[in-house]
Design a protein around this motif. Structure first.
Motif, mmCIF file in Angstrom:
data_model
loop_
_atom_site.group_PDB
_atom_site.id
_atom_site.type_symbol
_atom_site.label_atom_id
_atom_site.label_comp_id
_atom_site.label_asym_id
_atom_site.label_seq_id
_atom_site.Cartn_x
_atom_site.Cartn_y
_atom_site.Cartn_z
ATOM 1 N N ASP A 110 -5.764 -1.563 -5.042
ATOM 2 C CA ASP A 110 -5.218 -2.048 -3.765
ATOM 3 C C ASP A 110 -6.387 -2.490 -2.885
ATOM 4 O O ASP A 110 -7.102 -1.660 -2.357
ATOM 5 C CB ASP A 110 -4.443 -0.903 -3.099
ATOM 6 C CG ASP A 110 -3.775 -1.341 -1.791
ATOM 7 O OD1 ASP A 110 -3.566 -2.550 -1.607
ATOM 8 O OD2 ASP A 110 -3.466 -0.456 -0.971
ATOM 9 N N THR A 162 0.832 -1.206 0.000
ATOM 10 C CA THR A 162 0.000 0.000 0.000
ATOM 11 C C THR A 162 0.866 1.254 0.000
ATOM 12 O O THR A 162 0.545 2.248 -0.665
ATOM 13 C CB THR A 162 -0.941 -0.021 1.225
ATOM 14 O OG1 THR A 162 -1.808 -1.146 1.102
ATOM 15 C CG2 THR A 162 -1.782 1.241 1.319
ATOM 16 N N GLU A 204 -9.762 -2.010 0.422
ATOM 17 C CA GLU A 204 -9.611 -2.378 1.834
ATOM 18 C C GLU A 204 -9.670 -1.156 2.742
ATOM 19 O O GLU A 204 -9.299 -1.237 3.907
ATOM 20 C CB GLU A 204 -8.271 -3.100 2.031
ATOM 21 C CG GLU A 204 -8.132 -4.332 1.167
ATOM 22 C CD GLU A 204 -6.896 -5.154 1.505
ATOM 23 O OE1 GLU A 204 -5.780 -4.632 1.309
ATOM 24 O OE2 GLU A 204 -7.049 -6.284 1.981
ATOM 25 N N THR A 206 -7.778 1.426 2.776
ATOM 26 C CA THR A 206 -6.458 1.759 3.303
ATOM 27 C C THR A 206 -5.844 2.975 2.599
ATOM 28 O O THR A 206 -4.685 3.307 2.855
ATOM 29 C CB THR A 206 -5.479 0.562 3.205
ATOM 30 O OG1 THR A 206 -5.534 0.020 1.893
ATOM 31 C CG2 THR A 206 -5.842 -0.524 4.203
HETATM 32 MG MG MG Z 1 -2.132 -2.776 2.127
#
Ligand code: MG
Ligand code: GTP
Length: 314
Positions: free
Chosen positions: A202, A116, A141, A143
């Motif tokens: 991601d 990430t 996610e 993030t």
């Molecule tokens: Mg990640």
């Protein structure tokens, strides 16, 4: 480059408005996707007879002008490739000078290995390198962190507000949503005239993996993932943009895959990615990236550290 004589699938024999709608709804939007489909797929999706499915597929194949290119033409295209710098010379060199446009680069590795972080760093660096460009960040996610973008932008000497304005973040709630968002990127470019030069996904596989545990078969999942990756590949190639995707490794041995350190998605993801980077945690908080199966670069390793200001060589 594959061109089509007939570009609208509605022009195929036996494809009326209703059938076209069903096909498009299932992601079969262009001639190529139908040309490579099996009769069984079309029967299931569009409810057509086998004879008519075969007719549709063969007409789609006829309509495709299969693109043969000379090596010289390909070389010319490669000269248009731009490379996004990561901040770590070692990592860039391993990739032949940075993260390429016109290609998919996949980073896989355990939690906290830096996947990430690389997504955030590439976003800021490419916006700095190309002042006209935008980034699409597909966040599955939750993030994506604007605070982290601000930090990175500041240390790159950029105006954080200006950088944030040029990032289009799309949260994907499940794999279907993720696929749809990815398909919409083409509209952002063509209809909204956004100059997208980087697409981050991601994570590429987290939703597919989670949903597979709950329902469906492995074959279904792989088929969907395959279609998703084709959308990404087409985006990268037709728009000369960089696609960066992240992928987890299997946490424990799995009867379907065997190798406990293997990336999710098996050969489908491996095959679709132009560059694959295996990330692991190294000594003293460093990260080690290993290039795997690259078409033109030797297998190599690069070590770097993640700092507040971005990636740095050791
Ligand atoms: Mg990640
Ligand atoms: P998963 O998504 O959980 O699979 O992991 P990932 O591979 O995406 O890991 P990620 O990129 O989130 O890496 C997290 C690591 O990056 C942390 O453990 C830190 O070591 C480092 N990191 C994250 N933010 C900062 C920061 O602001 N400063 C510094 N110095 N390091 C950071």
């Amino acid at each position: 480059m594959t061109k089509t004589k007939v570009s609208d699938i509605k022009e195929l024999p036996g494809v009326g408005a209703a059938t076209a709608e069903k096909l498009e709804g299932a992601g079969y939007r262009d001639m190529l996707s139908i040309a490579v489909a099996s009769p069984a797929e079309l029967i299931e999706i569009a409810g057509v007879t086998e004879a008519s499915a075969r007719k549709i597929i063969s007409a789609a194949r006829e309509a495709m002008e299969m693109g043969f290119e000379t090596g010289e033409e390909i070389l010319k295209k490669r000269e248009l490739i731009e490379r996004i710098n990561s901040g770590s010379n070692a990592l860039d060199q391993m990739l032949g000078g940075g993260f390429e446009t016109g290609a998919i680069t996949e980073a896989f590795g355990e939690f906290g290995s830096g996947k990430t972080q690389i997504g955030h760093v590439l976003t800021v660096n490419q916006l700095k390198q190309n002042p006209e460009a935008m980034t699409v960040y597909i966040d599955t996610e939750s993030t994506f962190r604007p605070e982290r973008i601000i930090q990175l932008a500041e240390s790159a000497g950029m105006d954080p507000k200006e950088i944030l304005k040029r990032i289009i973040v799309a949260k994907a709630y499940n794999s279907d949503h993720q696929m749809l968002l990815t398909e919409k990127v083409e509209d952002l470019i063509k209809k909204d005239k956004k100059n997208v030069k980087l697409v981050v996904v991601d994570s590429l596989t987290a939703h597919f993996r989670a949903e597979f545990i709950g329902r469906g078969t492995l074959a279904d999942r792989q088929q969907k993932l395959n279609r998703h990756l084709h959308t990404l590949m087409r985006l990268a190639e037709t728009n000369n943009l960089c696609v960066y995707v992240t992928n987890q490794v299997m946490a424990k041995p799995d009867t379907f895959f065997g190798d406990p350190t293997q990336a999710i998605g098996g050969h489908i993801v491996a095959h679709a990615s132009t560059y694959r980077i295996y990330l692991r945690k190294g000594k003293k908080g460093s990260r080690v990236a290993k290039l795997i199966d690259s078409p033109s670069m030797p297998e190599a390793e690069a070590a770097f550290i993640v700092e507040t200001g971005g990636l740095k060589d050791i």
